[in-house]
Design a protein around this motif. Structure first.
Motif, PDB file in Angstrom:
ATOM      1  N   PHE A 324       0.837  -1.197   0.000  1.00 52.09           N
ATOM      2  CA  PHE A 324       0.000   0.000   0.000  1.00 52.09           C
ATOM      3  C   PHE A 324       0.874   1.250   0.000  1.00 52.09           C
ATOM      4  O   PHE A 324       0.562   2.236  -0.692  1.00 52.09           O
ATOM      5  CB  PHE A 324      -0.905  -0.012   1.229  1.00 52.09           C
ATOM      6  N   LEU A 325       1.965   1.241   0.754  1.00 49.22           N
ATOM      7  CA  LEU A 325       2.859   2.396   0.803  1.00 49.22           C
ATOM      8  C   LEU A 325       3.486   2.658  -0.562  1.00 49.22           C
ATOM      9  O   LEU A 325       3.625   3.816  -0.982  1.00 49.22           O
ATOM     10  CB  LEU A 325       3.938   2.159   1.861  1.00 49.22           C
ATOM     11  N   LYS A 326       3.853   1.590  -1.266  1.00 48.60           N
ATOM     12  CA  LYS A 326       4.392   1.775  -2.620  1.00 48.60           C
ATOM     13  C   LYS A 326       3.318   2.295  -3.568  1.00 48.60           C
ATOM     14  O   LYS A 326       3.617   3.062  -4.487  1.00 48.60           O
ATOM     15  CB  LYS A 326       4.959   0.458  -3.144  1.00 48.60           C
ATOM     16  N   GLY A 327       2.072   1.906  -3.333  1.00 52.38           N
ATOM     17  CA  GLY A 327       0.992   2.367  -4.205  1.00 52.38           C
ATOM     18  C   GLY A 327       0.705   3.850  -4.069  1.00 52.38           C
ATOM     19  O   GLY A 327       0.243   4.483  -5.023  1.00 52.38           O
ATOM     20  N   ILE A 328       0.953   4.415  -2.890  1.00 46.43           N
ATOM     21  CA  ILE A 328       0.703   5.849  -2.695  1.00 46.43           C
ATOM     22  C   ILE A 328       1.993   6.667  -2.848  1.00 46.43           C
ATOM     23  O   ILE A 328       2.048   7.819  -2.422  1.00 46.43           O
ATOM     24  CB  ILE A 328       0.079   6.121  -1.314  1.00 46.43           C
ATOM     25  N   ALA A 329       3.005   6.077  -3.460  1.00 48.52           N
ATOM     26  CA  ALA A 329       4.276   6.784  -3.666  1.00 48.52           C
ATOM     27  C   ALA A 329       4.112   8.089  -4.445  1.00 48.52           C
ATOM     28  O   ALA A 329       4.779   9.085  -4.124  1.00 48.52           O
ATOM     29  CB  ALA A 329       5.270   5.861  -4.361  1.00 48.52           C
ATOM     30  N   PRO A 330       3.239   8.162  -5.488  1.00 50.11           N
ATOM     31  CA  PRO A 330       3.072   9.456  -6.167  1.00 50.11           C
ATOM     32  C   PRO A 330       2.587  10.563  -5.233  1.00 50.11           C
ATOM     33  O   PRO A 330       3.059  11.703  -5.324  1.00 50.11           O
ATOM     34  CB  PRO A 330       2.024   9.142  -7.256  1.00 50.11           C
ATOM     35  N   ALA A 331       1.681  10.235  -4.339  1.00 49.30           N
ATOM     36  CA  ALA A 331       1.194  11.243  -3.395  1.00 49.30           C
ATOM     37  C   ALA A 331       2.296  11.656  -2.426  1.00 49.30           C
ATOM     38  O   ALA A 331       2.419  12.846  -2.070  1.00 49.30           O
ATOM     39  CB  ALA A 331      -0.018  10.706  -2.630  1.00 49.30           C
ATOM     40  N   ILE A 332       3.112  10.705  -1.981  1.00 51.83           N
ATOM     41  CA  ILE A 332       4.192  11.013  -1.045  1.00 51.83           C
ATOM     42  C   ILE A 332       5.243  11.907  -1.709  1.00 51.83           C
ATOM     43  O   ILE A 332       5.721  12.879  -1.107  1.00 51.83           O
ATOM     44  CB  ILE A 332       4.820   9.709  -0.521  1.00 51.83           C
ATOM     45  N   SER A 333       5.598  11.591  -2.951  1.00 54.14           N
ATOM     46  CA  SER A 333       6.591  12.417  -3.641  1.00 54.14           C
ATOM     47  C   SER A 333       6.066  13.824  -3.890  1.00 54.14           C
ATOM     48  O   SER A 333       6.805  14.811  -3.756  1.00 54.14           O
ATOM     49  CB  SER A 333       6.983  11.756  -4.967  1.00 54.14           C
ATOM     50  N   THR A 344      -1.759  18.302  -2.419  1.00 58.60           N
ATOM     51  CA  THR A 344      -1.546  16.891  -2.759  1.00 58.60           C
ATOM     52  C   THR A 344      -2.851  16.114  -2.763  1.00 58.60           C
ATOM     53  O   THR A 344      -2.865  14.929  -3.108  1.00 58.60           O
ATOM     54  CB  THR A 344      -0.560  16.259  -1.747  1.00 58.60           C
ATOM     55  N   LEU A 345      -3.956  16.735  -2.402  1.00 55.14           N
ATOM     56  CA  LEU A 345      -5.204  16.015  -2.169  1.00 55.14           C
ATOM     57  C   LEU A 345      -5.684  15.261  -3.404  1.00 55.14           C
ATOM     58  O   LEU A 345      -6.132  14.113  -3.315  1.00 55.14           O
ATOM     59  CB  LEU A 345      -6.272  17.008  -1.701  1.00 55.14           C
ATOM     60  N   SER A 346      -5.601  15.883  -4.566  1.00 54.93           N
ATOM     61  CA  SER A 346      -6.054  15.228  -5.788  1.00 54.93           C
ATOM     62  C   SER A 346      -5.240  13.967  -6.079  1.00 54.93           C
ATOM     63  O   SER A 346      -5.792  12.911  -6.403  1.00 54.93           O
ATOM     64  CB  SER A 346      -5.957  16.207  -6.963  1.00 54.93           C
ATOM     65  N   THR A 347      -3.917  14.068  -5.932  1.00 55.36           N
ATOM     66  CA  THR A 347      -3.061  12.904  -6.175  1.00 55.36           C
ATOM     67  C   THR A 347      -3.298  11.812  -5.141  1.00 55.36           C
ATOM     68  O   THR A 347      -3.307  10.618  -5.467  1.00 55.36           O
ATOM     69  CB  THR A 347      -1.583  13.332  -6.153  1.00 55.36           C
ATOM     70  N   THR A 348      -3.502  12.199  -3.890  1.00 55.87           N
ATOM     71  CA  THR A 348      -3.778  11.210  -2.852  1.00 55.87           C
ATOM     72  C   THR A 348      -5.073  10.470  -3.128  1.00 55.87           C
ATOM     73  O   THR A 348      -5.164   9.254  -2.946  1.00 55.87           O
ATOM     74  CB  THR A 348      -3.855  11.901  -1.480  1.00 55.87           C
ATOM     75  N   LEU A 349      -6.099  11.192  -3.573  1.00 55.46           N
ATOM     76  CA  LEU A 349      -7.378  10.563  -3.896  1.00 55.46           C
ATOM     77  C   LEU A 349      -7.212   9.517  -4.990  1.00 55.46           C
ATOM     78  O   LEU A 349      -7.711   8.388  -4.871  1.00 55.46           O
ATOM     79  CB  LEU A 349      -8.373  11.640  -4.319  1.00 55.46           C
ATOM     80  N   LYS A 350      -6.506   9.862  -6.052  1.00 55.25           N
ATOM     81  CA  LYS A 350      -6.310   8.906  -7.143  1.00 55.25           C
ATOM     82  C   LYS A 350      -5.492   7.700  -6.683  1.00 55.25           C
ATOM     83  O   LYS A 350      -5.757   6.559  -7.088  1.00 55.25           O
ATOM     84  CB  LYS A 350      -5.611   9.602  -8.313  1.00 55.25           C
ATOM     85  N   SER A 351      -4.506   7.927  -5.834  1.00 59.01           N
ATOM     86  CA  SER A 351      -3.635   6.833  -5.394  1.00 59.01           C
ATOM     87  C   SER A 351      -4.390   5.827  -4.531  1.00 59.01           C
ATOM     88  O   SER A 351      -4.262   4.619  -4.715  1.00 59.01           O
ATOM     89  CB  SER A 351      -2.431   7.395  -4.623  1.00 59.01           C
ATOM     90  N   VAL A 352      -5.192   6.312  -3.577  1.00 61.47           N
ATOM     91  CA  VAL A 352      -5.897   5.378  -2.691  1.00 61.47           C
ATOM     92  C   VAL A 352      -7.010   4.661  -3.434  1.00 61.47           C
ATOM     93  O   VAL A 352      -7.295   3.482  -3.166  1.00 61.47           O
ATOM     94  CB  VAL A 352      -6.446   6.105  -1.447  1.00 61.47           C
ATOM     95  N   VAL A 353      -7.657   5.322  -4.385  1.00 62.29           N
ATOM     96  CA  VAL A 353      -8.671   4.636  -5.192  1.00 62.29           C
ATOM     97  C   VAL A 353      -8.028   3.547  -6.031  1.00 62.29           C
ATOM     98  O   VAL A 353      -8.594   2.453  -6.197  1.00 62.29           O
ATOM     99  CB  VAL A 353      -9.429   5.660  -6.068  1.00 62.29           C
ATOM    100  N   ALA A 354      -6.829   3.795  -6.537  1.00 64.33           N
ATOM    101  CA  ALA A 354      -6.116   2.762  -7.293  1.00 64.33           C
ATOM    102  C   ALA A 354      -5.728   1.577  -6.426  1.00 64.33           C
ATOM    103  O   ALA A 354      -5.519   0.470  -6.939  1.00 64.33           O
ATOM    104  CB  ALA A 354      -4.864   3.369  -7.937  1.00 64.33           C
ATOM    105  N   GLN A 355      -5.650   1.786  -5.101  1.00 63.55           N
ATOM    106  CA  GLN A 355      -5.331   0.702  -4.178  1.00 63.55           C
ATOM    107  C   GLN A 355      -6.574  -0.039  -3.698  1.00 63.55           C
ATOM    108  O   GLN A 355      -6.473  -0.867  -2.787  1.00 63.55           O
ATOM    109  CB  GLN A 355      -4.562   1.251  -2.980  1.00 63.55           C
ATOM    110  N   GLY A 356      -7.729   0.255  -4.259  1.00 70.01           N
ATOM    111  CA  GLY A 356      -8.935  -0.492  -3.933  1.00 70.01           C
ATOM    112  C   GLY A 356      -9.875   0.183  -2.962  1.00 70.01           C
ATOM    113  O   GLY A 356     -10.913  -0.391  -2.617  1.00 70.01           O
TER     114      GLY A 356
END
Length: 505
Positions: A324-333, A344-356
């Protein structure tokens, strides 16, 4: 591109588009908010022109570089001043601009914290699941408490600042530390004083005297009272809530302007500090120890506390926190690059949705986290304040409860922290004021490296939002499964008949 080019200070339109809606009360929820979040961050548009012209935009775009340049120039001027032997009056003049900078930052904080508590307690939660608000608030409160506890424990383990004592005395105007103390105060007295701070006898007096625990308690109490009165008298409470939102917005803009003077303030404070500090190598080692202590606490919080929280939310699924941490790497960077949870909110939203994670749940939990969840600040500010207290010798006058109180205050202030990069400058001064830790010359160096520590805190804030979002989604799924109706006898018989037919075939 949601942040002004090159830099630290955000486009405050992002925060306002996420937290409030001019067409009605604040609302977090559903697909509509998801689309609003994605539209809140400009992609191809340049930031609008602001009052002040090119000079102001230049400072906004190059804020980090200007702050580092101010620190470097301040060190050079401080070296020259020490070599010239300018005396105490010269040192006072060198640090005068820095003193004014700190005073200006402190001026709007009490009313801003008060209004922030009112707004946060009146956030309307309309989501696809009725369980989302209670799960989200509980998880965010738990992670904030864990973060502040980890900050205290990390300091106790590593003890940064033990060999960084300064000879300069704290400024009497900036310090709220008790005079004449020679040892730790009795534990019972500290506990009773904490209770008195939490229960103010005069709200206005608490705001004037900068008793921030009292201000937070008063703000939360008034906000809860407005929330419960609104259904009965909406026409009477709506102007109060609108005024609180308006004051909060105005003071937030004012603080954004004041932070732009940080390069000058850092230059002045560093110059005065270098002029009075004979051993800069020891100071640098102490600062490095403080940063490493904060980094160790933050890493433990993400890899330990948040990962364990995710595992406990769905023990049967056995989710992989590392994956999961690797999946949200774009938001972290992006969090490290922008130093803004809101940007970062938009990127975080897309990252967590991509993680299910289901999108309606993420659309509620993530904006709420960007508002009230600042785990990185709870850890970093705790370590910084205790480091400054240790380096100035004030830690010897603090008992265990007063040390723990630093963690409590940093946790409470992190909830009401201004959602702008470099808000650590403000929260640090707030926490020192609330806990009685004096502002010493060493504080200038902590402010000078805030461009780095602010990014570290933002990374932890965004990671915490994402982990809590996944945790809440799994908790809601478990609750929905438990609430599903049990199969009836007729349904069981039909299923058994179907199974026998399949077996016979």
């Amino acid at each position: 591109r949601g942040v002004e080019r090159g830099g630290m200070l955000p486009n405050l339109k992002i925060w306002r588009s996420v937290v409030s809606d001019d067409r009605g009360p604040p609302s977090f929820g559903g697909q509509q908010l998801s689309n609003e979040i994605e539209d809140a961050v400009p992609v191809d548009e340049d930031p609008p022109a602001r009052a002040g012209g090119r000079g102001l935009r230049f400072v906004q775009r190059n804020f980090s570089l200007l702050t580092m340049a101010g620190c470097a120039v301040g060190m050079g001027v401080g070296y020259g001043a020490r070599a010239a032997g300018i005396g105490d009056e010269g040192v006072v003049l060198l640090g005068y601009v820095g003193e004014l900078f700190v005073r200006s930052l402190k001026a709007p904080l009490s009313p801003m914290i008060f209004c922030s508590m009112i707004v946060c307690t009146n956030l309307h939660a309309h989501t696809a699941s009725a369980s989302a608000p209670k799960y989200a608030v509980a998880c965010y409160a738990l992670t904030t408490v864990l973060a502040s506890t980890i900050g205290v424990v990390a300091f106790v383990v590593f003890r940064p600042g033990s060999h960084t004592h300064l000879s300069g005395a704290p400024s009497p105007e900036l310090s709220l530390a008790a005079e004449g103390t020679t040892g730790p105060a009795p534990m019972l007295d500290s506990l009773l004083d904490l209770g008195r701070e939490l229960v103010p006898d005069n709200m206005l007096k608490a705001m004037v005297e900068m008793k921030l625990l009292s201000v937070i308690t008063a703000g939360v109490s008034v906000g809860v009272a407005i929330r419960h009165t609104a259904p009965l008298h909406p026409e009477a409470t709506a102007p109060l809530l609108a005024m609180a939102k308006g004051v909060f917005e105005a003071l937030l803009t004012l603080i954004g302007w004041l932070v732009l003077f940080a390069p000058l303030g850092v230059f002045s404070m560093v110059a005065a500090c270098v002029a009075t500090t004979p051993d800069l190598a020891t100071v640098a080692a102490g600062l490095a120890a403080c940063v490493l202590t904060s980094a160790a606490g933050m890493a433990f919080h993400v890899l330990g506390s948040l990962s364990l929280l995710l595992l406990l939310a769905a023990p049967a699924e056995r989710p992989s926190p590392w994956r999961f941490l690797k999946g949200i790497a774009p938001a972290i960077s992006m969090a490290f690059g922008t130093a803004s949870s809101a940007a970062t909110l938009s990127t975080t939203l897309k990252s967590v949705v991509a993680q299910g994670v289901r999108r309606p749940v993420a659309a509620f939990v993530l904006p709420l986290g960007a508002t009230v969840n600042m785990d990185g600040s709870a850890i970093g500010i705790t370590c910084s304040v205790l480091f400054l207290a240790n380096a100035s010798g004030q830690l010897a006058t603090m008992n265990a409860l007063q040390v723990a109180n630093v963690g409590l205050v940093s946790a409470l202030l992190s909830v009401g922290a201004a959602p702008v990069p470099s808000s650590g400058l403000i929260t640090l001064i707030l926490c020192m004021e609330a806990t009685g830790v004096a502002i010493t010359p060493l504080t200038a160096y902590v402010l000078a490296i805030d461009w780095l520590t602010d990014r570290m805190r933002t990374v932890v804030n965004v990671a915490s939002d994402a982990f809590v979002c996944a945790t809440v989604d799994r908790l809601i799924l478990r609750a929905e499964k438990r609430a599903a109706p049990a199969p009836t006898d007729e349904l069981r018989s039909a299923r058994d008949a179907d199974a026998r037919a399949v077996s016979a075939t």
